[in-house]
Design an enzyme around this catalytic site. Structure first.
Site: not given
Length: 242
Positions: A17, A38, A177
């Site tokens: 998201t 969505k 990350r």
């Protein structure tokens, strides 16, 4: 012609998201009227008598064009569980044709539509269909979000293989990350960059650093939106996996 893409991930809770919101901001900064879909959201909360979903809220905050809630999320399920389980609990049938129609309507309202899937690429929706079938029904190029943590290389390559097996084009991938303590992150990214490009023609769109409390605008600065737009505008075809 409206540009549209389907965002999937190597797993759940890997920042799909957040990266979708960053893509929306990047597209908006490029001068496009960008909106989000969505289609299926599992896990809702009630505010002022209205049921909402945190992921959908995040996408709305990043979009430059807002859709009516029942178009943006035609299936809002209350239980935070796998979609087929939550839908069964609520007596809901997840109808892909309804989602396809909502996507068609969204394309009439914006220059770019970012469709965020639910969970990973092959999450069950019904007894017969999964999210991969939804991506096929929408017939969109796919952006793969890879949550950078131990095991991500296998997860990413298996997901890319599944995308290609469904005849879909992999527009590119984003390294997110999520684990700041991951060892050898650059080596993992290099391994995926080489393999995803060689086998599927999929470039690295960007590396999103670990941004605790960071904004979608900040994340968008780490994405190569121009390259993504060039690939989407070229009318991508799915390569034959090697």
């Amino acid at each position: 012609m409206t540009l549209s893409l389907f965002v999937t991930g190597t797993d759940t809770e890997i920042g799909k998201t957040f990266v979708s919101a960053a893509l929306l901001r990047g597209l908006a900064h490029a001068g496009l009227r960008a909106t989000a879909l969505k289609p299926i959201a599992a896990g809702a909360y009630e505010r002022d008598g209205v049921w909402r979903n945190e992921d959908a809220d995040q996408l709305d905050a990043a979009a430059s064009v807002l859709l009516p809630p029942d178009m943006r999320t035609p299936f809002l399920l209350k239980e935070p569980a796998a979609p087929h389980i939550a839908a069964a609990l609520e007596g809901v049938t997840l109808d892909m044709q309804r989602i396809v129609e909502c996507h068609r309507q969204a394309c009439e309202r914006a220059d770019a539509v970012v469709v965020e899937g639910v969970g990973g690429f092959c999450v069950p929706l019904t007894a017969e269909h999964d999210t991969a079938d939804l991506a096929v029904a929408l017939d969109l190029p796919v952006v793969l979000v890879v949550g950078m943590r131990l095991g991500c290389i296998s997860h990413a390559l298996l997901t890319a293989q599944a995308i290609a097996a469904r005849g879909l084009a992999l527009a590119g991938w984003v390294a997110n990350r999520i684990d700041p303590a991951m060892t050898f992150p650059e080596e993992n990214i290099d391994a995926l960059r080489e393999r995803l490009a060689a086998r599927y023609g999929a470039p690295l769109i960007g590396v999103v650093p670990h941004l605790r409390g960071g904004s979608a605008d900040h994340a968008a600065e780490h994405l190569n939106i121009e390259m993504l737009l060039a690939r989407l505008g070229a009318g991508m075809a799915a390569p034959v996996p090697r």
